[in-house]
Write an enzyme that holds these catalytic residues in place. Structure first.
Site, PDB file in Angstrom:
ATOM      1  N   LYS A 162       0.736  -1.270   0.106  1.00 62.22           N
ATOM      2  CA  LYS A 162      -0.097   0.027   0.156  1.00 62.22           C
ATOM      3  C   LYS A 162       0.702   1.294   0.226  1.00 62.22           C
ATOM      4  CE  LYS A 162      -4.337  -1.629   1.916  1.00 62.22           C
ATOM      5  NZ  LYS A 162      -5.512  -1.205   3.052  1.00 62.22           N
ATOM      6  N   LYS A 164      -4.774 -10.958  -6.392  1.00 63.80           N
ATOM      7  CA  LYS A 164      -5.862 -10.848  -5.790  1.00 63.80           C
ATOM      8  C   LYS A 164      -6.898  -9.993  -6.145  1.00 63.80           C
ATOM      9  CE  LYS A 164      -5.685  -8.237  -1.839  1.00 63.80           C
ATOM     10  NZ  LYS A 164      -5.256  -7.732  -0.444  1.00 63.80           N
ATOM     11  N   LYS A 199     -10.788  -4.011  -4.657  1.00 61.40           N
ATOM     12  CA  LYS A 199     -11.635  -2.958  -5.117  1.00 61.40           C
ATOM     13  C   LYS A 199     -10.696  -1.742  -5.672  1.00 61.40           C
ATOM     14  CE  LYS A 199     -12.300  -2.531  -0.325  1.00 61.40           C
ATOM     15  NZ  LYS A 199     -12.813  -3.079   0.657  1.00 61.40           N
TER      16      LYS A 199
END
Ligand code: TYM
Length: 328
Positions: A111, A192, A195
């Site tokens: 992230k 994976k 969203k």
């Protein structure tokens, strides 16, 4: 008796991956123990959120929990920031965790990679997650595969705290589904389903309308040979679709393999899409009812009150153990 805790971030659309990896388990576990399910808004703000959108996303996720089948008579549904002890224990967990172990978290690496400004909280995020779980003495935590590392850290922190200050926290066990713990992206089965992927065709949102679901499944990548069988190494794309199909229709992968022996990709995909539509359509209807009703807010209030009762007592014990003196 099992005590179950899990959380989902209100950071926009939920995907079919979130449902299969997490929510589906939650619904099944309601009858097996005391459950607390949490909309983790404090985790969502570790990356910038627009206030109006965050407000909507919190209600929307709560409505989705209920639409998916969480029964407020059986389980506690709550918003993380409504019980201030989460933040409070989160701090104490930051004082328990080491920089080195937080640096090893792959979610943080993913992230933060390439970002110019990263909030300190994105780094300390797993300490707050540990607090969520330990605050209620959860024995079991149902999560998808990507949260496994955070669960291991939670166990380490609980053990460290107990070793230093005496038995305080229950050591939680993860529950990770054997099938469906990691639903992959429709456009690339090595990633994976997420969203945050900018390609909207890579994921199915729980609120996608049927036509869109059909289109996304039809465009999903497949593997070279035209044969339907489960083989994650050689056929990751078809294996992912088989997993989705099996869990959406409550069948086993073996059943589907024999049913689709000799059948081509086109027919298979159209049945996968139908199964997903049949799963999501009724959920979307219940979602609309919940999101429009005041009952939603009453459920969240009752949930927060119930959770706070336990959390307040637990914090008194934790602070006492650490040597933080009470106010009076
Ligand atoms: P979050 O909000 O990213 O995801 C919610 C849940 O969905 C699972 N999941 C998946 N499962 C299968 N396939 C996928 N493609 C997929 N994508 C997501 C996640 O594993 C997760 O179970 N840190 C957590 C939220 C959290 C939490 C907690 C969880 C905060 N405190 C305490 C458990 C206990 C997170 O970001 O999940």
């Amino acid at each position: 008796k099992k005590k179950i805790f899990s959380g989902i971030q209100p950071s926009g659309l939920l995907t079919l991956g979130n449902y299969i990896g997490a929510m589906k388990q939650f619904v099944e576990l309601q009858d097996e123990g005391d459950c607390i399910f949490c909309v983790v808004d404090l985790h969502a703000i570790t990356v910038p959120q627009e206030p109006e959108l965050l407000r909507q996303n919190v209600r929307s996720l709560a409505a989705m929990f209920l639409a998916a089948g969480i029964d407020p008579q059986k389980a506690t549904l709550m918003v993380q920031s409504h019980v201030k002890e989460h933040a409070e224990l989160g701090w104490l967990m930051q004082c328990t965790a080491y920089m080195g172990e937080l640096e090893r978290m792959t979610q943080f690496k993913d992230k933060s990679e390439g970002k110019a400004a990263v909030n300190a909280s994105l780094f300390t995020y797993p300490a707050l997650m540990a607090a969520d779980i330990l605050l209620y003495d959860a024995t079991h935590v149902p999560v998808g595969d990507d949260q496994k590392q955070h669960l291991e850290l939670t166990r380490d922190l609980a053990q460290r705290f107990n070793g230093r200050f005496g038995e305080t926290f229950t050591i939680p066990e993860p529950i990770i589904p054997k099938v469906g713990g990691r639903i992959m992206s429709l456009d690339d089965p090595s990633k994976k389903m997420s969203k945050s992927n900018p390609n909207e065709g890579s994921f199915i949102s729980l609120l996608d309308e049927p036509k869109k679901i059909v289109r996304k499944v039809k465009r999903a990548v497949t593997d070279s040979e035209n044969q339907i069988r489960f083989d994650e190494q050689e056929k990751p794309a078809i294996s992912n679709l088989l997993t989705i199909y099996a869990l959406a229709s409550n069948q086993t992968i073996e059943q589907l393999e024999s049913q689709y022996d000799g059948i081509g990709y086109g027919a298979f995909k159209s049945d996968v899409a139908d199964a997903v539509v049949s799963l999501l359509e009724p959920m979307q209807q219940r979602y609309q009812e919940w999101i429009e009703s005041d009952e939603l807010d009453r459920v969240l209030l009752a949930g927060a009150e119930k959770a706070a009762e336990y959390a307040e007592q637990k914090m008194i014990e934790v602070k006492q153990r650490m040597g933080l003196i009470p106010r009076e």
